[in-house]
Design a protein around this motif. Structure first.
Motif, PDB file in Angstrom:
ATOM      1  N   ASN A   5       0.669  -1.218   0.087  1.00 25.83           N
ATOM      2  CA  ASN A   5       0.034  -0.025   0.175  1.00 25.83           C
ATOM      3  C   ASN A   5       0.767   1.290  -0.190  1.00 25.83           C
ATOM      4  N   CYS A   6       1.214   1.726  -1.091  1.00 22.84           N
ATOM      5  CA  CYS A   6       1.855   3.051  -1.236  1.00 22.84           C
ATOM      6  C   CYS A   6       0.926   4.033  -0.593  1.00 22.84           C
ATOM      7  N   PRO A   7       1.700   4.828   0.309  1.00 23.31           N
ATOM      8  CA  PRO A   7       0.958   6.040   0.979  1.00 23.31           C
ATOM      9  C   PRO A   7       0.341   6.913  -0.150  1.00 23.31           C
ATOM     10  N   PHE A   8       0.847   6.977  -1.144  1.00 22.83           N
ATOM     11  CA  PHE A   8       0.460   8.056  -2.233  1.00 22.83           C
ATOM     12  C   PHE A   8      -0.266   7.516  -3.235  1.00 22.83           C
ATOM     13  N   CYS A   9      -0.251   6.250  -3.655  1.00 20.85           N
ATOM     14  CA  CYS A   9      -0.978   5.807  -4.915  1.00 20.85           C
ATOM     15  C   CYS A   9      -1.851   4.531  -4.579  1.00 20.85           C
ATOM     16  N   GLY A  10      -1.884   4.010  -3.195  1.00 13.59           N
ATOM     17  CA  GLY A  10      -2.787   2.865  -2.951  1.00 13.59           C
ATOM     18  C   GLY A  10      -2.006   1.305  -3.276  1.00 13.59           C
ATOM     19  N   HIS A  58      10.731   1.705  -2.370  1.00 18.51           N
ATOM     20  CA  HIS A  58      10.811   2.967  -3.441  1.00 18.51           C
ATOM     21  C   HIS A  58       9.723   2.430  -4.557  1.00 18.51           C
ATOM     22  N   HIS A  59       8.776   3.562  -4.458  1.00 14.95           N
ATOM     23  CA  HIS A  59       7.921   3.247  -5.706  1.00 14.95           C
ATOM     24  C   HIS A  59       8.185   3.466  -6.990  1.00 14.95           C
ATOM     25  N   ILE A  60       9.160   3.051  -7.399  1.00 16.66           N
ATOM     26  CA  ILE A  60       9.958   3.390  -8.629  1.00 16.66           C
ATOM     27  C   ILE A  60       9.122   3.337 -10.157  1.00 16.66           C
ATOM     28  N   GLY A  62       6.010   3.976 -10.217  1.00 14.23           N
ATOM     29  CA  GLY A  62       4.822   4.810  -9.656  1.00 14.23           C
ATOM     30  C   GLY A  62       4.985   6.242  -9.549  1.00 14.23           C
ATOM     31  N   CYS A  63       4.900   6.679  -8.260  1.00 12.03           N
ATOM     32  CA  CYS A  63       5.183   8.132  -7.741  1.00 12.03           C
ATOM     33  C   CYS A  63       6.505   8.361  -7.463  1.00 12.03           C
ATOM     34  N   ARG A  64       7.407   7.422  -7.525  1.00 11.02           N
ATOM     35  CA  ARG A  64       8.849   7.649  -7.265  1.00 11.02           C
ATOM     36  C   ARG A  64       9.213   8.035  -5.883  1.00 11.02           C
TER      37      ARG A  64
HETATM   38 ZN   LIG Z   1       3.377   5.569  -5.094  1.00 12.57          ZN
END
Ligand SMILES: [Zn+2]
Lengths: 89, 998
Positions: A5-10, A58-60, A62-64
């Motif tokens: 669960n990315c805190p920015f993208c879900g 690291h959401h590479i 995705g939102c980085r």
């Molecule tokens: Zn993200």
């Protein structure tokens, strides 16, 4: 494959992320004297706990954004994820 | 052609469509809806293969995934594949199959001599025999084992089939469409949940297709069809037959393969053969049913010995008789149904029941039907080599350890039932610790670990009533948690036969003075005696017994053998089964093809190809490309019959003498903005950045925290708070992550943003003594003099109307510039340069010439910055600030890093000035010294120096500073070369760096 669960993208599949190591390690402050031991601990010494562990991902693809994940290293259960500015208690 | 064992009025096959196929060179016929197994059995063919170790004749035992023997080499549409389970593959026109593990034929197999040598092939044979001498391993043992163990042949042809991957999310995944699966899928669908129902077989219904039951006054089969047709109408339901969920992974992700094309005789080019589904389900119901296990007895692997449930399935689903004189050998009630089915089809069975004089509903029914039952009886030995001809049967004594009497009766098949084993593989894979259920002598799932719930026979419930009830209940509960709906279900009325208790009996004792093999694991040829040996030799842990005997290690994962093996071990050890424990279940549940795993990621689709905007031009001008990560870069531009070396020499020489252009678009570019950008760069790079003026570039080196060089490149100050960073092609992605790490985690107080602009800018380097002249023609209105645009200067201008950035930086060591324009204008820029450069003898140059130019200049690149060098190792210590702190600085003080005799970069020339030195060569003092010959360093980069017209290399050498002038040998065991070299300075050309400033 983990579901993170990315805190920015879900919730996203693991293949979008890169693992970044122990999130509890703090880099010694820049421009400050640091003892040899403290520095070596920072560079080389890592715990390898079995069980709950707070780590960096690291959401590479995705939102980085880098963020924190609290995960059980034995079962892969993820308890919490948080932005870098947030604490996991 | 007559199908000798086909029944007329029974089965779910399509008799209107006859299918011709080939088995071991002979033509046969079957029907649409047959499996290869049912079609062969319909033709009376039982012998299909030879066993793994002893090459014993083997036939079908099961009718589905339980089959351990019938693994065939199957060819469909010219594509041949080994180890295909004949009981799972559907018959299609033109299918051709051959037996494996036999030579010259399955009927006469020379390897069967192993059967007569079996005393020499006991458990652990391989471990004991192939131990020594060690030198025999590679040339003698391994080829022997490989040949002897060869099950089938992998095709050497390219797999032309198409495979696909699919990603899916759902509320509830139901695995298995037997009664519990259907009930739960139906209940969940009624609650509005997004449901996927997966069925491994072509037909839905599971045991409802073969069991004599009724539900709401319908036959089991009719009820299942009714439920399926209702599910088909619901938009929230995905029904997938021919689809097996074979793996249960973390966070409730299931992987399933779907057989999309194999059963189609005329599939289109775009229909995949198989599809792999990654399914992330909120909840999962495991309704995978159970598998019948055999009872172990002498020569129980003879063709014609089948599971009783399989015999029933062959009759009811395929209309096929496995024999006309069957023995039903059982320790429980369920096998009686098989006897009834034989009787219904006018075949007279005899039932041997290991239980003492017994009474139950089915026993009564059998008696009423006039079927002969012998209680306390069992099969001792099956007689017949390639097919069962008779059986020695015996009346068991009270303790069941010997016989009161024996006799031999004629038979042509033995249908055996040792009770039922729940299929718990997926539950176990999910992390569920299994528990032993003494009532059924088998493991069932314990507490759920993930979002999984096992129901029905897979959970040890063997009555339809229980199964259907738990299906409706569980499906409804799990779905209403998700959808918040609670549809009332009317649980249907079920009529079924009540079964009495089974006999906890699993292995027949040996007859007096006879020692036939009693197989536990058919696929791996593991017999009772092997397990006895393993235990006698001291193996105790079930995992060790498994590996020593190979019990349960074959592709069938011991589906029919695990529990009998455990019973055996626990009997000998005087333990109960749960104390012995079970071995681990691992995905995949059944073998899957490599093609399915790979999907579309083959050939050009293996990874993306990155091309620069000038790629097309390079192609047209005979560029030979080289891979740089995902990028394609011109390595050289071939003229006529030039070799790589000739072309790169020509291109490099032209740069030194005239001017050349090089496509440098692939260099990593990162845009850095923000009021703290200068401070950030000052921390990232080892040198000072605070005072870099606007309009100037600077070369920088960045380290990892352990002091090793991470990357190098130039960064230019575009405006007060705006920088343009370049990285090496290879490190571009890592450097961006590295910068983000420090900005987001370590120094979030710095107000800086970074973004990759690699693909936004096209870049071309113009290098050589005539580059300024050429630049002035490209930008006629611009003052490009040494004063206006000095070394490391930066100007923005426009190239015939296209905005351009001009950097005066040099990698070649010549007077040089780099021009960047927006990517879309990259080709325009390149073509203009080629056109205008003509009068200066401009030539394009590739990466090979680029390397030559930088190597002879002593400029370091990837081979020197290999993650094991600190700045002073590569003579970049001049760039390391003593005054300020930066990433990795504290590490540079480490004892090992300040040693006087540390490794250092040097130059090498061969003493003969002729021999090229292979990259990677080791540097040694004495080429003939005994091994291990002390290594003093290694050759990192090699080229043919165009300036001096002889080979030149860069090397990292111990105590390099003090080695200048010495002679060493560069040896390459890989290339089998040894070259005497002289150590010189790494700066072979223009050591003062005059040219770049000229
Ligand atoms: Zn993200």
């Amino acid at each position: 494959m983990l579901h993170i669960n990315c805190p920015f993208c879900g919730l996203r599949a693991q293949k979008e992320f890169a693992y970044g190591g122990d999130a509890t390690v703090k880099r010694p402050e820049i421009n400050k004297e640091v003892s040899k031991e403290e520095w070596d601990n920072f560079v080389y010494m890592r715990k390898s706990p079995r069980g709950k562990h707070i780590e960096l991902w690291h959401h590479i693809s995705g939102c980085r954004q880098w963020f924190k994940v609290q995960r059980d290293t034995a079962t892969h259960e993820i308890f919490k994820t948080a932005k870098m500015s947030e604490e996991i208690v | 052609m007559r199908q000798s064992h086909r029944l007329n009025n029974i089965g779910l096959i399509n008799r209107d469509k006859v299918i011709t196929f080939n088995f071991n060179g002979k033509s046969y016929q079957g029907y649409e809806g047959d499996t290869l197994a049912s079609a062969l059995l319909a033709n009376g063919v039982h012998l299909v293969g030879r066993s793994f170790k002893y090459h014993r004749p083997r036939g079908f035992i099961g009718a589905g995934v339980d089959e351990p023997n019938a693994k065939l080499q199957v060819t469909i549409n010219g594509h041949s594949e080994p180890n295909i389970n004949a009981t799972e593959i559907e018959l299609v026109e033109g299918l051709s199959a051959t037996s494996q593990n036999c030579w010259p034929s399955v009927e006469f197999d020379i390897g069967a001599i192993n059967n007569f040598l079996k005393r020499f092939f006991p458990a652990g044979f391989y471990y004991k025999t192939f131990m020594w001498p060690k030198s025999f391993w590679y040339k003698v043992y391994e080829p022997f084992i490989r040949k002897a163990a060869g099950l089938g042949v992998a095709s050497l042809e390219k797999d032309k089939e198409r495979y696909e991957h699919k990603f899916e999310y759902c509320d509830l995944l139901v695995t298995g469409s037997g009664p519990s699966g259907l009930a739960s899928a139906y209940a969940a669908a009624k609650n509005g949940a997004k449901v996927i129902l997966a069925e491994d077989k072509p037909r839905y219904g599971g045991t409802l297709l073969t069991d004599d039951v009724s539900i709401d006054n319908m036959s089991g089969k009719d009820w299942s069809e009714k439920i399926i047709s209702e599910l088909k109408k619901m938009p929230n339901v995905t029904l997938k037959n021919r689809s097996q969920v074979f793996g249960y992974y973390d966070h409730n992700m299931m992987v399933m393969f779907e057989r999309v094309g194999d059963h189609l005789s005329n599939k289109s080019k775009y229909t995949p053969r198989q599809r792999l589904w990654y399914i992330r389900a909120k909840e999962t119901i495991l309704s995978t049913g159970s598998i019948e296990r055999p009872i172990v007895f002498g020569n129980n692997d003879t063709p014609g010995v089948v599971l009783s449930s399989a015999a029933k399935e062959y009759m009811k689903v395929y209309g096929v008789l496995v024999g006309r004189k069957p023995i039903i050998f059982t320790n429980n009630d369920s096998a009686y149904e098989t006897a009834f089915e034989f009787k219904k089809n006018n075949v007279e069975p005899i039932i041997l029941d290991t239980r003492e004089e017994h009474d139950s509903e089915v026993v009564q029914e059998a008696k009423n039907k006039g079927i002969q039952i012998k209680f306390s009886y069992g099969v001792i030995v099956a007689n017949g080599y390639k097919k069962v001809k008779s059986a020695k049967i015996g009346k068991l004594t009270k303790d069941k350890k010997s016989f009161e009497s024996t006799e031999t009766i004629k038979c042509d098949c033995i249908c055996v039932s040792g009770f039922w084993t729940p299929t718990v593989h997926l539950a176990s894979q999910s992390g569920n610790k299994l528990k032993f259920d003494e009532k059924i002598d088998a493991f069932i799932p314990d507490k759920s670990k993930q979002k999984e719930k096992t129901i029905g026979a897979a959970n040890g419930s063997f009555t339809l009533q229980e199964t259907i009830e738990s299906g409706f209940k569980t499906g409804s509960e799990l779905s209403s948690k998700i959808t918040d709906k609670n549809n009332e279900n009317k649980i249907p009325t079920v009529t079924e036969t009540k079964y009495s208790v089974h006999d906890k009996f699993w292995c027949m004792p040996l007859p007096k003075n006879e020692n036939p093999k009693r197989f536990v694991d058919f696929q791996n040829d593991v017999a009772v005696s092997d397990i006895e040996i393993a235990l006698r030799e001291g193996y105790r842990s079930i995992e060790h017994v498994k590996r020593y005997t190979t019990l349960g290690m074959a592709t069938d994962q011991g589906r029919t053998s695990n529990l009998n093996g455990l019973q055996m071990v626990s009997n000998i050890e005087n333990k109960i089964v749960p104390e012995v424990g079970h071995t681990t279940f691992r995905p995949p549940f059944t073998p899957i093809t490599i093609g399915t795993i790979v999907g579309r990621e083959v050939g050009m689709e293996f990874m993306p190809t990155r091309k620069t905007p000038m790629h097309e031009w390079h192609e047209k001008n005979n560029a030979v490309f080289v891979d740089a990560g995902a990028w394609k870069r011109p390595r050289y531009y071939k003229k006529g019959n030039e070799t790589l070396l000739e072309a790169s020499k020509r291109e490099a020489k032209n740069v030194r003498e005239n001017v050349g252009i090089c496509d440098v678009t692939t260099l990593g570019k990162i845009d850095i903005k923000g009021p703290d950008a200068a401070e950030f760069l000052n921390r990232v790079y080892t040198n000072a950045w605070l005072k870099l003026p606007v309009g100037k570039a600077r070369y920088g080196v960045m380290l990892r925290e352990d002091g090793m060089i991470m990357d190098d490149g130039t960064t230019t100050r575009i405006s007060e708070n705006h920088y343009h960073m370049t990285t090496t092609t290879a490190q571009a992605a890592n450097v961006l992550s590295h910068l983000e790490y420090y900005l987001q985690i370590v120094w979030p107080e710095l107000n800086v943003n970074v973004v990759s602009t690699t693909e936004q800018w096209a870049g071309a380097a113009i290098a050589g003594p005539k580059s300024r002249d050429m630049l002035s023609k490209l930008f006629p209105d611009l003052d490009v003099s040494n004063e206006a645009l000095p070394f490391m200067g930066y100007i923005e201008s426009n190239l015939f109307g296209v905005p351009a950035r001009i950097f005066r930086i040099s990698f070649s060591g010549e007077l040089a510039y780099e021009v960047n324009v927006e990517s879309n204008y990259g080709l325009f820029m390149w073509e203009k340069m080629m056109e205008i450069g003509r009068e200066f003898n401009n030539q394009p140059y590739g990466t090979e010439a680029l390397s030559t130019l930088r190597i002879e200049m002593g400029h370091v690149a990837g081979p020197e910055l290999d993650g094991r060098t600190i700045p002073q190792d590569v003579s970049l210590d001049g760039l390391v600030s003593k005054k300020k702190d930066f990433i990795g600085k504290n590490s540079l003080g480490k004892d090992a890093f300040v040693l006087e005799n540390r490794q250092k970069i040097v130059g090498l020339v061969p003493t003969d000035r002729k021999s090229s030195i292979p990259e990677g060569s080791h540097l040694v003092e004495n080429e003939k010294a005994k091994l291990p010959n002390p290594k003093l360093g290694h050759v990192s980069s090699s080229c043919w120096s165009v300036e001096n017209n002889n080979p030149f290399s860069l090397a990292i050498v111990n105590d390099g500073k003090n080695m200048i002038g010495k002679k060493l040998f560069a040896v390459s065991p890989l290339k089998n070369t040894s070259i005497e070299v002289e150590i010189i300075s790494s700066h072979y050309v223009d050591p003062e760096g005059k040219r770049v400033r000229s």
